[in-house]
Scaffold this motif. Structure first.
Motif, PDB file in Angstrom:
ATOM      1  N   PHE A 144       0.846  -1.182   0.000  1.00  0.00           N
ATOM      2  CA  PHE A 144       0.000   0.000   0.000  1.00  0.00           C
ATOM      3  C   PHE A 144       0.888   1.241   0.000  1.00  0.00           C
ATOM      4  O   PHE A 144       1.956   1.256   0.608  1.00  0.00           O
ATOM      5  N   ALA A 145       0.422   2.270  -0.664  1.00  0.00           N
ATOM      6  CA  ALA A 145       1.151   3.539  -0.727  1.00  0.00           C
ATOM      7  C   ALA A 145       1.101   4.249   0.617  1.00  0.00           C
ATOM      8  O   ALA A 145       0.243   3.959   1.464  1.00  0.00           O
ATOM      9  N   ALA A 146       1.995   5.200   0.790  1.00  0.00           N
ATOM     10  CA  ALA A 146       1.931   6.062   1.972  1.00  0.00           C
ATOM     11  C   ALA A 146       0.625   6.850   1.909  1.00  0.00           C
ATOM     12  O   ALA A 146       0.195   7.268   0.826  1.00  0.00           O
ATOM     13  N   THR A 153      -7.093   8.554   8.491  1.00  0.00           N
ATOM     14  CA  THR A 153      -7.917   9.199   7.464  1.00  0.00           C
ATOM     15  C   THR A 153      -8.135   8.244   6.289  1.00  0.00           C
ATOM     16  O   THR A 153      -9.252   8.137   5.761  1.00  0.00           O
ATOM     17  N   THR A 154      -7.091   7.554   5.893  1.00  0.00           N
ATOM     18  CA  THR A 154      -7.211   6.570   4.808  1.00  0.00           C
ATOM     19  C   THR A 154      -8.166   5.450   5.209  1.00  0.00           C
ATOM     20  O   THR A 154      -9.024   5.031   4.421  1.00  0.00           O
ATOM     21  N   VAL A 187     -14.412  -3.660  -3.546  1.00  0.00           N
ATOM     22  CA  VAL A 187     -13.178  -4.096  -2.879  1.00  0.00           C
ATOM     23  C   VAL A 187     -12.003  -3.988  -3.834  1.00  0.00           C
ATOM     24  O   VAL A 187     -10.914  -3.517  -3.455  1.00  0.00           O
ATOM     25  N   SER A 188     -12.184  -4.380  -5.083  1.00  0.00           N
ATOM     26  CA  SER A 188     -11.127  -4.274  -6.075  1.00  0.00           C
ATOM     27  C   SER A 188     -10.723  -2.821  -6.285  1.00  0.00           C
ATOM     28  O   SER A 188      -9.523  -2.498  -6.377  1.00  0.00           O
ATOM     29  N   LEU A 189     -11.700  -1.943  -6.354  1.00  0.00           N
ATOM     30  CA  LEU A 189     -11.427  -0.524  -6.525  1.00  0.00           C
ATOM     31  C   LEU A 189     -10.633   0.022  -5.328  1.00  0.00           C
ATOM     32  O   LEU A 189      -9.660   0.771  -5.504  1.00  0.00           O
ATOM     33  N   ALA A 193      -6.823   1.564  -5.350  1.00  0.00           N
ATOM     34  CA  ALA A 193      -6.581   2.923  -4.868  1.00  0.00           C
ATOM     35  C   ALA A 193      -5.489   2.971  -3.794  1.00  0.00           C
ATOM     36  O   ALA A 193      -4.794   3.974  -3.670  1.00  0.00           O
ATOM     37  N   LEU A 194      -5.322   1.898  -3.052  1.00  0.00           N
ATOM     38  CA  LEU A 194      -4.326   1.865  -1.980  1.00  0.00           C
ATOM     39  C   LEU A 194      -2.931   1.511  -2.456  1.00  0.00           C
ATOM     40  O   LEU A 194      -1.950   1.775  -1.765  1.00  0.00           O
TER      41      LEU A 194
END
Length: 196
Positions: A144-146, A153-154, A187-189, A193-194
């Motif tokens: 997962f990205a920062a 918040t994420t 869930v895939s979306l 996004a993460l």
């Protein structure tokens, strides 16, 4: 019940849930709870000062079951992306089971949840905290990205994005024939996004 000394808060909450299931929130009384337990209503009030306090405690107990069921996904081993999918799937499954398995009790708890917004807020905070832990683990693993702002918040954004699959206001949708496909798409979306 033989003696008041054996009366515990947990037994009172179990009896309250039974009474709520039988009579509904509008008609259930502390006297009904005491009758099921074989004690005076004063004995119940020694554990819960008011009817509102008893209703709040039974609501909290009911919601806590979900937190406990989801804990292995938040704290367990395994890749964070798989844990997040498992967590979301388990939450949806738990909510569907409650709505379909005992609709009278679900309707009762909808009323109680409306009365106890502070309990619901704490419950949502627990759930969002579990997601935050998974997302933070995923960031450390590199899957997962920062976060743009912070993990909480994420996590709240993930919770809000999947609202249709856990908010009881949408329970009518949960038996639709295409609900599984809709859930998988969301869930895939979220997963995409993460990712970094």
């Amino acid at each position: 019940m033989a003696a008041t000394e054996t009366l515990t808060a947990e037994r009172i909450l179990e009896a309250t849930e039974e009474v709520l299931r039988r009579y509904g929130p509008a008609k259930a009384t502390v006297v009904d709870v005491a009758r099921v337990l074989g004690v005076s209503h004063g004995s119940v009030y020694r554990h819960f000062r008011t009817k509102a306090a008893l209703r709040e405690a039974v609501t909290e107990r009911w919601l806590e079951r979900t937190v406990v069921e989801l804990r292995p996904y938040a704290e367990g081993p395994g890749p964070a992306d798989e844990r997040l999918t498992g967590w979301l799937t388990a939450l949806f499954g738990l909510k569907r089971h409650k709505a379909g398995g005992d609709p009278e009790l679900m309707a009762t708890f909808q009323v109680l949840i409306g009365e106890n917004s502070a309990v619901v807020d704490r419950h949502v905070d627990h759930l969002v905290g579990q997601i935050a832990r998974i997302v933070e683990d995923g960031h450390r693993e590199g899957v997962f990205a920062a976060p743009e702002r912070d993990f909480a918040t994420t996590a709240r954004a993930v919770f809000d994005a999947t609202d249709r699959f856990h908010d009881p206001a949408h329970a009518g949708d949960w038996s639709a024939p295409d609900i599984g496909d809709a859930f998988a798409a969301v869930v895939s979306l979220v997963q995409r996004a993460l990712r970094p």
